[in-house]
Design an enzyme around this catalytic site. Sequence first.
Site, PDB file in Angstrom:
ATOM      1  N   ASP A  32       0.838  -0.933  -0.075  1.00  0.00           N
ATOM      2  CA  ASP A  32      -0.169  -0.230  -0.159  1.00  0.00           C
ATOM      3  C   ASP A  32       0.465   0.894   0.238  1.00  0.00           C
ATOM      4  O   ASP A  32       1.533   1.607   1.205  1.00  0.00           O
ATOM      5  CB  ASP A  32      -1.073  -0.157   0.995  1.00  0.00           C
ATOM      6  N   ASP A 174     -10.283  -5.715  -0.803  1.00  0.00           N
ATOM      7  CA  ASP A 174      -9.516  -4.976  -0.166  1.00  0.00           C
ATOM      8  C   ASP A 174      -9.974  -3.748   0.957  1.00  0.00           C
ATOM      9  O   ASP A 174     -10.469  -2.958   0.552  1.00  0.00           O
ATOM     10  CB  ASP A 174      -8.057  -3.722  -1.516  1.00  0.00           C
TER      11      ASP A 174
HETATM   12  C1  DX5 Z   1      -6.077   0.255   2.854  1.00  0.00           C
HETATM   13  C2  DX5 Z   1      -5.379  -0.927   2.209  1.00  0.00           C
HETATM   14  C3  DX5 Z   1      -5.994  -2.140   2.847  1.00  0.00           C
HETATM   15  C4  DX5 Z   1      -5.447  -2.491   4.218  1.00  0.00           C
HETATM   16  C5  DX5 Z   1      -5.639  -4.043   4.462  1.00  0.00           C
HETATM   17  O1  DX5 Z   1      -6.614   2.029   2.528  1.00  0.00           O
HETATM   18  O2  DX5 Z   1      -5.699  -0.482   0.863  1.00  0.00           O
HETATM   19  O3  DX5 Z   1      -4.925  -2.816   1.771  1.00  0.00           O
HETATM   20  O4  DX5 Z   1      -3.509  -2.361   4.922  1.00  0.00           O
HETATM   21  O5  DX5 Z   1      -6.133  -3.973   6.042  1.00  0.00           O
HETATM   22  P1  DX5 Z   1      -6.690  -5.118   6.210  1.00  0.00           P
HETATM   23  O6  DX5 Z   1      -7.348  -6.093   6.386  1.00  0.00           O
HETATM   24  O7  DX5 Z   1      -6.642  -4.557   8.539  1.00  0.00           O
HETATM   25  O8  DX5 Z   1      -8.161  -4.096   6.628  1.00  0.00           O
HETATM   26 ZN    ZN Z   2      -4.395  -1.812  -0.303  1.00  0.00          ZN
END
Ligand code: DX5
Ligand code: ZN
Length: 217
Positions: A32, A174
């Site tokens: 990310d 995601d």
């Molecule tokens: C949010 C990101 C995600 C996030 C996922 O903006 O794009 O990839 O880190 O984290 P979890 O699985 O904790 O929701």
């Molecule tokens: Zn992401």
Amino acid sequence: MIAPSILNANNMHLANNINAAINSGINRFHIDIMDGHFVPNLSYGPELIKDLKKEFPNIEVEVHLMSNNLDQMIPLFVETGCDLLEFHIEAAQSNTQKWLDYLKENHIKAGIVLNPATPIKEITSYLPSLDQLLLMTVIPGFGGQQFRDDSAFRIKEAVQTIKASHHNLPIEVDGGINDITAKIAKDAGAKIFVAGSYIFNKNTIKQQIDKLAKVIS
Ligand code: DX5
Ligand code: ZN
């Protein structure tokens, strides 16, 4: 496929955590990239991706680019040797096709990302140029949020849109993915599951990956 997001992993234990995930069967990571403008958070720069590819050349790295500054950021991340780059359609707007072509010219797989509020029909004209479609199941910016209730409906709508234009590309989800929401997303038609806090913030990494793998198999 599970693509762990390391966003909420402990940065002081990153290499150990990545190794543990690989030893549990992972062969793709979701990184990310947040620049503090498109989303109110900051994360990594291109060096992390370069190091990741150097240490683990056989592991696929997909970059989830959360930035409006695509003119600068896309070429910068293309240079890192990442395997796949996903940018937001809300950021690219009328330049979406230009950036998809640019990724293809640079032999990097291309994905577009849709925020929860963006209509699914916006993907239609880009389908021939896409390797993957990423549907956000939370508002991007932070790990550890709750999977949105309208996600299954949106995944199904994307499946229909892709089928109707006779294309075949995987839908990735995601945000807020755990063993319950992954099942909901899978039943709706998702094929790639990004999970961050579920994998890195509970029990052991192997236990969490095994549980998720069982649900989506
Ligand atoms: C949010 C990101 C995600 C996030 C996922 O903006 O794009 O990839 O880190 O984290 P979890 O699985 O904790 O929701
Ligand atoms: Zn992401």
